[in-house]
Scaffold this motif. Structure first.
Motif, short mmCIF file in Angstrom:
data_model
loop_
_atom_site.label_atom_id
_atom_site.label_comp_id
_atom_site.label_asym_id
_atom_site.label_seq_id
_atom_site.Cartn_x
_atom_site.Cartn_y
_atom_site.Cartn_z
N LEU A 1 27.97 -11.59 -7.87
CA LEU A 1 27.13 -10.44 -7.55
C LEU A 1 27.54 -9.98 -6.17
N SER A 2 27.65 -8.67 -5.97
CA SER A 2 28.13 -8.18 -4.69
C SER A 2 27.65 -6.75 -4.45
N PHE A 3 27.47 -6.42 -3.18
CA PHE A 3 27.20 -5.04 -2.80
C PHE A 3 27.75 -4.84 -1.40
N GLU A 4 27.97 -3.58 -1.05
CA GLU A 4 28.40 -3.27 0.31
C GLU A 4 27.75 -1.98 0.75
N ARG A 5 27.58 -1.89 2.08
CA ARG A 5 27.00 -0.70 2.70
C ARG A 5 27.67 -0.47 4.05
N ILE A 6 27.73 0.77 4.47
CA ILE A 6 28.14 1.10 5.83
C ILE A 6 26.86 1.17 6.65
N VAL A 7 26.80 0.40 7.73
CA VAL A 7 25.61 0.34 8.57
C VAL A 7 25.99 0.65 10.01
N ASP A 8 25.03 1.16 10.75
CA ASP A 8 25.27 1.59 12.13
C ASP A 8 24.91 0.47 13.11
N VAL A 9 25.53 -0.68 12.91
CA VAL A 9 25.33 -1.84 13.79
C VAL A 9 26.70 -2.49 13.96
N PRO A 10 27.05 -2.91 15.18
CA PRO A 10 28.34 -3.58 15.37
C PRO A 10 28.47 -4.86 14.54
N ALA A 11 29.69 -5.12 14.11
CA ALA A 11 29.95 -6.30 13.27
C ALA A 11 29.50 -7.60 13.95
N GLN A 12 29.72 -7.72 15.24
CA GLN A 12 29.33 -8.95 15.94
C GLN A 12 27.82 -9.18 15.89
N ARG A 13 27.05 -8.11 15.99
CA ARG A 13 25.58 -8.25 15.91
C ARG A 13 25.15 -8.68 14.51
N LEU A 14 25.80 -8.15 13.46
CA LEU A 14 25.48 -8.58 12.10
C LEU A 14 25.79 -10.05 11.92
N TYR A 15 26.93 -10.48 12.43
CA TYR A 15 27.30 -11.90 12.37
C TYR A 15 26.24 -12.76 13.06
N PHE B 1 32.02 -8.51 7.48
CA PHE B 1 31.70 -7.44 8.42
C PHE B 1 33.01 -6.81 8.88
N ASP B 2 33.21 -5.54 8.58
CA ASP B 2 34.45 -4.86 8.89
C ASP B 2 34.13 -3.56 9.61
N GLU B 3 34.52 -3.45 10.87
CA GLU B 3 34.25 -2.23 11.62
C GLU B 3 35.06 -1.08 11.07
N VAL B 4 34.38 0.04 10.81
CA VAL B 4 34.98 1.24 10.25
C VAL B 4 34.41 2.44 11.00
N ASP B 5 35.00 3.62 10.79
CA ASP B 5 34.42 4.83 11.37
C ASP B 5 32.98 4.95 10.90
N GLY B 6 32.06 5.14 11.81
CA GLY B 6 30.66 5.31 11.46
C GLY B 6 29.87 4.02 11.46
N GLY B 7 30.49 2.89 11.82
CA GLY B 7 29.73 1.65 11.88
C GLY B 7 30.49 0.45 11.36
N THR B 8 29.81 -0.32 10.54
CA THR B 8 30.39 -1.55 9.99
C THR B 8 30.18 -1.57 8.48
N ARG B 9 31.24 -1.90 7.76
CA ARG B 9 31.10 -2.13 6.32
C ARG B 9 30.60 -3.56 6.18
N TYR B 10 29.41 -3.67 5.60
CA TYR B 10 28.75 -4.96 5.36
C TYR B 10 28.88 -5.25 3.87
N ARG B 11 29.45 -6.38 3.55
CA ARG B 11 29.59 -6.77 2.14
C ARG B 11 29.00 -8.15 1.96
N ALA B 12 28.10 -8.27 0.97
CA ALA B 12 27.49 -9.56 0.62
C ALA B 12 27.89 -9.89 -0.82
N THR B 13 28.39 -11.10 -1.01
CA THR B 13 28.81 -11.56 -2.33
C THR B 13 28.20 -12.93 -2.58
N ALA B 14 27.68 -13.12 -3.78
CA ALA B 14 27.19 -14.43 -4.20
C ALA B 14 28.02 -14.85 -5.41
N ARG B 15 28.75 -15.94 -5.27
CA ARG B 15 29.60 -16.46 -6.35
C ARG B 15 28.86 -17.60 -7.04
#
Length: 161
Positions: free
Chosen positions: A13-27, A115-129
């Motif tokens: 199961l997986s989803f991703e979103r672009i969020v306006d928070v730096p990758a380090q803060r999400l980590y 967490f991958d920094e991209v234009d406009g923020g960070t691509r956040y991807r969560a996956t459950a295997r």
């Protein structure tokens, strides 16, 4: 963003979103216990305890409390911790890479947070295997995507204060 292993739609199961928070803060949101207890569990549940040793072989443990006194404790082993990039843990192992059985009535999965920094923020991807298609379906039926998205919204609200 590409994961090291492709998504298997029958097991993952997986989803991703672009969020306006730096990758380090999400980590940090995933690895700092004092932050985890403020956002991790979708309301009306709350996280009452969190323990994280963010290094391979370390622990990722949470205790969640339901509105009617329900209690759910989960504990697993950190597999990978790359600050600002990836945090991976599994319920199949305990601290120190020791195998552990699933609690009665539960299933095990491996969580991959990217967490991958991209234009406009960070691509956040969560996956459950998951081990089996039945476990993946059960997790989906429990509300994986809406629940994990709601928890992410709570994390974003916390980090944007």
């Amino acid at each position: 963003m590409s994961t090291a292993f492709p998504i298997d739609p029958t097991l993952d199961l997986s989803f991703e979103r672009i969020v306006d928070v730096p990758a380090q803060r999400l980590y940090e949101g995933w690895t700092v216990p004092s932050l985890i207890v403020q956002w991790f569990t979708p309301a009306p549940w709350v996280t009452t305890e969190a323990e994280v040793d963010a290094r391979p072989g370390g622990i990722f443990r949470t205790v969640m409390q339901g509105p009617n006194g329900e209690r759910n404790e989960g504990s697993g082993c950190v597999l990978e911790a790359v600050p600002g990039r990836r945090f991976v843990w599994t319920g199949a192992l305990s601290r120190g890479f020791r195998p552990q059985a699933a609690p009665a009535g539960a299933f095990l999965f491996t969580a991959i947070l990217e967490f991958d920094e991209v234009d406009g923020g960070t691509r956040y991807r969560a996956t459950a295997r998951h081990t089996s298609a039945a476990d993946a379906q059960r997790h989906a039926s429990m509300g994986f995507e809406p629940g994990w998205n709601a928890a992410l919204d709570q994390l974003l609200a916390l980090l944007c204060r």
